[in-house]
Design a protein around this motif. Sequence first.
Motif, mmCIF file in Angstrom:
data_model
loop_
_atom_site.group_PDB
_atom_site.id
_atom_site.type_symbol
_atom_site.label_atom_id
_atom_site.label_comp_id
_atom_site.label_asym_id
_atom_site.label_seq_id
_atom_site.Cartn_x
_atom_site.Cartn_y
_atom_site.Cartn_z
ATOM 1 N N MET A 1 0.824 -1.176 0.000
ATOM 2 C CA MET A 1 0.000 0.000 0.000
ATOM 3 C C MET A 1 0.876 1.250 0.000
ATOM 4 O O MET A 1 0.610 2.183 -0.724
ATOM 5 C CB MET A 1 -0.920 -0.002 1.212
ATOM 6 C CG MET A 1 -1.771 1.237 1.269
ATOM 7 S SD MET A 1 -3.286 1.132 2.190
ATOM 8 C CE MET A 1 -2.777 0.989 3.848
ATOM 9 N N LEU A 2 1.910 1.292 0.805
ATOM 10 C CA LEU A 2 2.780 2.449 0.831
ATOM 11 C C LEU A 2 3.664 2.541 -0.403
ATOM 12 O O LEU A 2 4.187 3.606 -0.706
ATOM 13 C CB LEU A 2 3.651 2.432 2.089
ATOM 14 C CG LEU A 2 2.910 2.657 3.405
ATOM 15 C CD1 LEU A 2 3.871 2.557 4.573
ATOM 16 C CD2 LEU A 2 2.202 3.985 3.421
ATOM 17 N N SER A 3 3.807 1.449 -1.127
ATOM 18 C CA SER A 3 4.650 1.489 -2.318
ATOM 19 C C SER A 3 4.004 2.286 -3.442
ATOM 20 O O SER A 3 4.672 2.681 -4.378
ATOM 21 C CB SER A 3 4.962 0.069 -2.794
ATOM 22 O OG SER A 3 3.760 -0.579 -3.159
ATOM 23 N N ASN A 4 2.707 2.546 -3.350
ATOM 24 C CA ASN A 4 2.020 3.334 -4.369
ATOM 25 C C ASN A 4 2.142 4.838 -4.134
ATOM 26 O O ASN A 4 1.671 5.628 -4.931
ATOM 27 C CB ASN A 4 0.535 2.952 -4.420
ATOM 28 C CG ASN A 4 0.347 1.535 -4.905
ATOM 29 O OD1 ASN A 4 1.197 0.990 -5.593
ATOM 30 N ND2 ASN A 4 -0.763 0.932 -4.525
ATOM 31 N N ILE A 5 2.738 5.237 -3.024
ATOM 32 C CA ILE A 5 2.880 6.650 -2.716
ATOM 33 C C ILE A 5 4.141 7.169 -3.381
ATOM 34 O O ILE A 5 5.234 6.686 -3.139
ATOM 35 C CB ILE A 5 2.948 6.885 -1.196
ATOM 36 C CG1 ILE A 5 1.638 6.448 -0.548
ATOM 37 C CG2 ILE A 5 3.234 8.339 -0.880
ATOM 38 C CD1 ILE A 5 1.653 6.536 0.952
ATOM 39 N N GLY A 6 3.958 8.178 -4.209
ATOM 40 C CA GLY A 6 5.090 8.786 -4.886
ATOM 41 C C GLY A 6 5.660 9.931 -4.074
ATOM 42 O O GLY A 6 5.117 10.321 -3.037
ATOM 43 N N LEU A 8 5.685 13.120 -4.679
ATOM 44 C CA LEU A 8 4.797 14.278 -4.623
ATOM 45 C C LEU A 8 3.708 14.088 -3.574
ATOM 46 O O LEU A 8 3.425 14.999 -2.786
ATOM 47 C CB LEU A 8 4.175 14.552 -5.993
ATOM 48 C CG LEU A 8 3.267 15.779 -6.072
ATOM 49 C CD1 LEU A 8 4.050 17.040 -5.720
ATOM 50 C CD2 LEU A 8 2.653 15.899 -7.440
ATOM 51 N N GLU A 9 3.123 12.907 -3.532
ATOM 52 C CA GLU A 9 2.095 12.632 -2.537
ATOM 53 C C GLU A 9 2.664 12.689 -1.130
ATOM 54 O O GLU A 9 2.032 13.174 -0.191
ATOM 55 C CB GLU A 9 1.440 11.266 -2.775
ATOM 56 C CG GLU A 9 0.564 11.222 -4.003
ATOM 57 C CD GLU A 9 1.330 10.880 -5.263
ATOM 58 O OE1 GLU A 9 2.556 10.643 -5.192
ATOM 59 O OE2 GLU A 9 0.709 10.851 -6.332
ATOM 60 N N LEU A 10 3.879 12.190 -0.962
ATOM 61 C CA LEU A 10 4.541 12.221 0.333
ATOM 62 C C LEU A 10 4.808 13.654 0.773
ATOM 63 O O LEU A 10 4.574 14.024 1.926
ATOM 64 C CB LEU A 10 5.845 11.433 0.278
ATOM 65 C CG LEU A 10 6.576 11.234 1.595
ATOM 66 C CD1 LEU A 10 5.711 10.424 2.553
ATOM 67 C CD2 LEU A 10 7.896 10.551 1.352
ATOM 68 N N LEU A 11 5.251 14.486 -0.154
ATOM 69 C CA LEU A 11 5.516 15.891 0.143
ATOM 70 C C LEU A 11 4.231 16.630 0.504
ATOM 71 O O LEU A 11 4.188 17.404 1.466
ATOM 72 C CB LEU A 11 6.203 16.557 -1.049
ATOM 73 C CG LEU A 11 6.630 18.000 -0.864
ATOM 74 C CD1 LEU A 11 7.670 18.097 0.238
ATOM 75 C CD2 LEU A 11 7.175 18.552 -2.157
ATOM 76 N N VAL A 12 3.169 16.396 -0.246
ATOM 77 C CA VAL A 12 1.886 17.041 0.038
ATOM 78 C C VAL A 12 1.341 16.577 1.386
ATOM 79 O O VAL A 12 0.845 17.390 2.176
ATOM 80 C CB VAL A 12 0.868 16.762 -1.095
ATOM 81 C CG1 VAL A 12 -0.528 17.192 -0.693
ATOM 82 C CG2 VAL A 12 1.306 17.458 -2.363
ATOM 83 N N GLY A 13 1.444 15.314 1.686
ATOM 84 C CA GLY A 13 0.986 14.784 2.967
ATOM 85 C C GLY A 13 1.758 15.374 4.130
ATOM 86 O O GLY A 13 1.173 15.735 5.156
#
Length: 79
Positions: A1-6, A8-13
């Motif tokens: 599930m966490l492998s789908n986080i890129g 950009l998504e990590l930075l926004v989160g």
Amino acid sequence: MLSNIGPLELLVGAAVVLVLFVPSMIAYRRKVERLWLVVVVNVIAGPSGLLWFVALYMAMTMRTRTADITPATAPDALG
């Protein structure tokens, strides 16, 4: 599930989490007397949006702790 986080998504989160805790950080930096109250309002009700502004208002307007000046550390007025 966490492998789908890129990246950009990590930075926004991370930015969203940081913004959510701005009132608590401001209250901490201002050294407000009831820091715990700001943190509780921010953590419990901050993500709702409206109460985030309440926590921000509290952080900006609450009284700050004053430095304790004891007679031993106070400057001597007589000399």
